[in-house]
Design a protein around this motif. Structure first.
Motif, PDB file in Angstrom:
ATOM      1  N   GLU A  67      95.724  10.922  16.111  1.00 21.01           N
ATOM      2  CA  GLU A  67      96.854  10.236  16.713  1.00 21.01           C
ATOM      3  C   GLU A  67      98.187  10.902  16.330  1.00 21.01           C
ATOM      4  OE1 GLU A  67      96.088   7.789  18.638  1.00 21.01           O
ATOM      5  OE2 GLU A  67      97.978   6.718  18.984  1.00 21.01           O
ATOM      6  N   TYR A  68      98.317  11.258  15.063  1.00 20.37           N
ATOM      7  CA  TYR A  68      99.630  11.688  14.585  1.00 20.37           C
ATOM      8  C   TYR A  68      99.745  13.183  14.341  1.00 20.37           C
ATOM      9  CZ  TYR A  68     100.289   6.728  14.219  1.00 20.37           C
ATOM     10  OH  TYR A  68     100.381   5.399  14.540  1.00 20.37           O
ATOM     11  N   LEU A  69      98.628  13.921  14.390  1.00 23.02           N
ATOM     12  CA  LEU A  69      98.723  15.358  14.155  1.00 23.02           C
ATOM     13  C   LEU A  69      98.125  16.170  15.311  1.00 23.02           C
ATOM     14  CD1 LEU A  69      99.656  17.503  12.143  1.00 23.02           C
ATOM     15  CD2 LEU A  69      97.391  17.406  11.100  1.00 23.02           C
ATOM     16  N   PHE A  70      96.822  16.008  15.526  1.00 25.65           N
ATOM     17  CA  PHE A  70      96.160  16.885  16.504  1.00 25.65           C
ATOM     18  C   PHE A  70      96.646  16.652  17.930  1.00 25.65           C
ATOM     19  CE2 PHE A  70      92.495  16.665  13.315  1.00 25.65           C
ATOM     20  CZ  PHE A  70      93.002  17.742  12.612  1.00 25.65           C
ATOM     21  N   LEU A  71      96.647  15.392  18.354  1.00 26.25           N
ATOM     22  CA  LEU A  71      97.010  15.146  19.750  1.00 26.25           C
ATOM     23  C   LEU A  71      98.460  15.527  20.059  1.00 26.25           C
ATOM     24  CD1 LEU A  71      95.027  11.948  20.801  1.00 26.25           C
ATOM     25  CD2 LEU A  71      94.529  14.342  21.255  1.00 26.25           C
ATOM     26  N   PRO A  72      99.417  15.231  19.172  1.00 26.31           N
ATOM     27  CA  PRO A  72     100.774  15.724  19.455  1.00 26.31           C
ATOM     28  C   PRO A  72     100.821  17.246  19.597  1.00 26.31           C
ATOM     29  CG  PRO A  72     100.855  14.060  17.743  1.00 26.31           C
ATOM     30  CD  PRO A  72      99.399  14.321  18.027  1.00 26.31           C
ATOM     31  N   ILE A  73     100.073  17.966  18.745  1.00 24.48           N
ATOM     32  CA  ILE A  73     100.046  19.429  18.855  1.00 24.48           C
ATOM     33  C   ILE A  73      99.418  19.836  20.189  1.00 24.48           C
ATOM     34  CG2 ILE A  73      99.026  21.545  17.918  1.00 24.48           C
ATOM     35  CD1 ILE A  73      99.279  20.290  15.137  1.00 24.48           C
ATOM     36  N   VAL A  74      98.299  19.191  20.524  1.00 21.06           N
ATOM     37  CA  VAL A  74      97.615  19.535  21.772  1.00 21.06           C
ATOM     38  C   VAL A  74      98.506  19.231  22.976  1.00 21.06           C
ATOM     39  CG1 VAL A  74      95.701  18.845  23.285  1.00 21.06           C
ATOM     40  CG2 VAL A  74      95.265  19.366  20.884  1.00 21.06           C
ATOM     41  N   ARG A  75      99.227  18.104  22.910  1.00 16.70           N
ATOM     42  CA  ARG A  75     100.113  17.762  24.032  1.00 16.70           C
ATOM     43  C   ARG A  75     101.213  18.811  24.191  1.00 16.70           C
ATOM     44  NH1 ARG A  75      98.940  12.102  23.094  1.00 16.70           N
ATOM     45  NH2 ARG A  75     100.331  12.050  21.317  1.00 16.70           N
TER      46      ARG A  75
END
Lengths: 254, 428
Positions: A75-83
């Motif tokens: 929620e707070y690390l991987f997905l923001p990077i992927v987005r």
């Protein structure tokens, strides 16, 4: 020079966090005023088990902790990077990156096909690597698939399964997600083999290794369609735990 | 290349002009079986074209700021909704999705795009029986239509306040599909008294008529098509998964897609029965998810023990086993009805059942000029005679398609056009 994939490197602090969380009991907290529900397990589940949801999970406390840590990491690390990655990089380029990484990853498919003595698969994989590395320009494209040479995914967990090693306990790996004792050993073996003799090790350059690990981690999450809470179910942990071994069994049988 | 685009568009318009003038071709839909229609994706070429992306903002509502979220729902933190916005003043439309669907489910998102394309600000909500809604915004056991409508209305009012800070709204409309359509009808009726929104238009798409009947029928799909019911589901699920795997391999795909699923379907033994069973299973599971969540939020006693605390690491496996073995009719008899009766002495089972039906709103449905209906003759959630009933009630305000199953044809160009015409009022 070894290449520790980015996600594996992150796993070390994550494991520590999980161990802190894992001390909790997996039973409901009850008191003297606790009243059993109208529909109890004993009365409702009358057919003999094991049932579909009953997957052996002896380290459930740890697993649920890891699941929670993974949720927050996502929620707070991987997905923001992927987005951000998906926002900045055009789809076409994303697909070329995936394709190059897949080509490099053929190394593990090849070693594991050989280990299982699946010579046809090994032949297809080797041909794919040669064709895609040359005609496909370092794997940017996948012309081998157009020749009917479809990617043959094999990993060391499948190799162990092929030789009859049971899956062992269900395991949620910090950062990496659903796995089993056998498949976790497989992931470790594959990444060790890859780090010492895989294509990236041929180059033997720290910067290249780091760039590879980072890109591979982002690409991997970018390509996994799973999103936490997508099931809309309070039993998402149970549902994943049910589906994971089924999926692996199919992969091993193939 | 870019400069050629306007030219190409112009050419396309000229080329299309004679067609547009002629009578539109008759409705064509590829799936004859209503189960197939319900499950299978429309082929791309038969789907209305939607924008790849529309500007969307998610926002979180704290409906009851004082409410303490139980630790077992550690990931819940407010009710998330989404707004697809226009850059100028525009009408706003609320979307209420179907059984257990979330504001960002595939179908809701597509509907959001369709309505955005038609010029609306579109606020997508989650179904009042989705766990996010039950945890953050529910006030009792879901299933009693007026209470569900009240809960939705409260959420809509808060969402409206939230989005009005961002966008300029000229009027308000409402659309709901499936169970959401049923909910929307009750919300529309509620708004006639409260007058918070004065909906310009309210569209209900593929709603059930008799909720209890529809839900029992869906549940029966599972029991009737898998000998042994839910206890015998394992071999069935394994064979389905294996078939999907085989289909993906045959097509050379690594990922699931509509094409892979259709291929798998063609390979399945006992195709029709398997599909019906899958529909029943999906439904049973979303009902089970709702029952467990609602039980925890109401203090337990049905599936979870009362006065026990479930934490973020409590094993829920046994509760899941019970919840997935609980039919909606059990929930109605054993939990919902006694719960309602405690609030309304004198309420009978039959009375509650009658209330959970669009028939209880008949007088309103017949006369409300703002209401529209889009439905299919072969919808699997309707009992025999119910489509005729709806047609007689809605008369000229209904658009009924001969095939399409339950929501299978929503994005067929003809149906999409009917939806847009119904909510905009630009009807032929």
């Amino acid at each position: 020079m070894g290449v520790l994939p980015g996600r594996t490197a992150l796993a070390v602090p994550a494991v520590a966090a999980v161990l802190l969380l894992a001390a909790c009991s997996t039973l409901p907290h009850v008191g003297p005023d606790t009243v059993p529900p109208l529909r109890t397990y004993a009365e409702v589940v009358t057919t003999p088990g094991p049932h579909l949801l009953d997957v052996s999970d002896p380290v459930e406390g740890f697993n649920r902790g890891a699941y929670r840590v993974n949720y927050y990491l996502d929620e707070y690390l991987f997905l923001p990077i992927v987005r951000a990655y998906e926002f900045v990089v055009p789809d076409y380029v994303e697909n070329r990156i995936s394709s190059v990484l897949d080509n490099i990853g053929e190394f593990n498919n090849l070693t594991n096909s050989l280990l299982q003595l699946k010579l046809k698969k090994a032949g297809i994989t080797l041909s794919r690597f040669v064709v895609n590395s040359t005609v496909g320009i370092a794997g940017l494209w996948d012309p081998a698939a157009d020749l009917g040479l479809v990617r043959q995914s094999e990993d060391f967990g499948q190799t162990l399964g092929h030789y009859g090693v049971g899956s062992g306990a269900y395991l949620v790996l910090p950062v990496l997600g659903p796995s089993s004792a056998r498949d976790a050993a497989g992931v470790a073996a594959d990444s060790v083999a890859f780090s010492f003799v895989g294509p990236i090790a041929w180059i033997d350059d720290v910067a290249v290794s780091a760039a590879y690990s980072g890109t591979a981690a982002v690409d991997r999450r970018h390509r996994i369609p799973f999103r936490y809470r997508q099931t809309g179910s309070p039993f998402e942990y149970e549902l994943l735990r049910m589906l994971y071994p089924m999926k692996r069994e199919l992969e091993i049988a193939d | 290349m870019r400069r050629l685009l306007p030219l190409a568009l112009l050419a396309a318009c000229l080329w299309r002009a004679p067609h547009a003038a002629a009578a539109s071709p008759p409705y064509f839909y590829p799936f004859v079986s209503p189960y197939e229609a319900t499950v299978m994706e429309l082929p791309r070429w038969l789907e209305v074209s939607l924008p790849a992306t529309v500007p969307i903002r998610e926002f979180t509502l704290r409906v009851f700021p004082e409410r303490e979220i139980p630790a077992v729902f550690w990931y819940e933190d407010g009710l998330v909704c989404s707004l697809a916005y226009q850059d100028r003043a525009a009408p706003l439309i609320f979307v209420v999705p179907g059984t257990g669907a979330r504001y960002n489910s595939a179908k809701t998102l597509k509907l959001q795009k369709l309505l955005h394309q038609a010029g609306f600000h579109v606020v997508a909500l989650s179904s009042p029986i989705h766990m996010d809604f039950v945890v953050n915004a529910g006030t009792g056991l879901p299933g009693e239509p007026w209470q569900d409508a009240e809960d939705l209305y409260r959420v809509m009012a808060l969402a409206y306040e939230a989005v009005r800070r961002r966008v300029e709204v000229s009027s308000v409309a409402l659309v709901g599909y499936s169970l959401g359509g049923f909910n929307a009808a009750f919300v529309a009726r509620l708004d006639e008294e409260r007058r918070r929104f004065n909906f310009r238009r309210v569209l209900i798409v593929n709603p059930p008529v008799d909720l209890y009947g529809a839900v029992s029928a869906l549940d029966d799909l599972l029991v009737q098509n898998i000998p042994g019911g839910i206890d015998a589901i394992e071999p069935f699920l394994r064979s389905v998964l294996a078939t999907v795997g085989a289909a993906a391999k045959e097509l050379g795909y690594a990922e699931l897609s509509g094409e892979v699923l259709y291929q798998a379907y063609k390979l399945l033994p006992r195709k029709e029965e398997s599909l019906a069973a899958l529909i029943g299973l999906v439904f049973r599971m979303s009902a089970g998810d709702m029952m467990f969540t609602a039980d925890v939020m109401n203090g337990g006693g049905y599936i979870v023990p009362r006065n026990a605390r479930l934490t973020n690491s409590t094993s829920l496996t046994r509760f899941a086993a019970v919840a997935y073995r609980t039919r909606f009719v059990d929930y109605f008899d054993e939990y919902l009805f006694p719960h309602r009766q405690a609030r309304e002495p004198g309420l009978t089972k039959d009375g509650l059942r009658r209330r959970m039906s669009l028939r209880s709103l008949e007088a309103y449905l017949r006369t409300a000029d703002k209401l529209r209906l889009v439905h299919n003759e072969d919808d699997i959630i309707l009992a025999p005679g119910e489509i005729e009933y709806l047609q007689s009630v809605f008369a000229g305000r209904a658009r009924v398609f001969p095939t399409g199953g339950h929501m299978g044809n929503t994005f067929h160009p003809d149906v999409a056009r009917a939806i847009v015409e119904a909510v905009t009022g630009r009807e032929p």
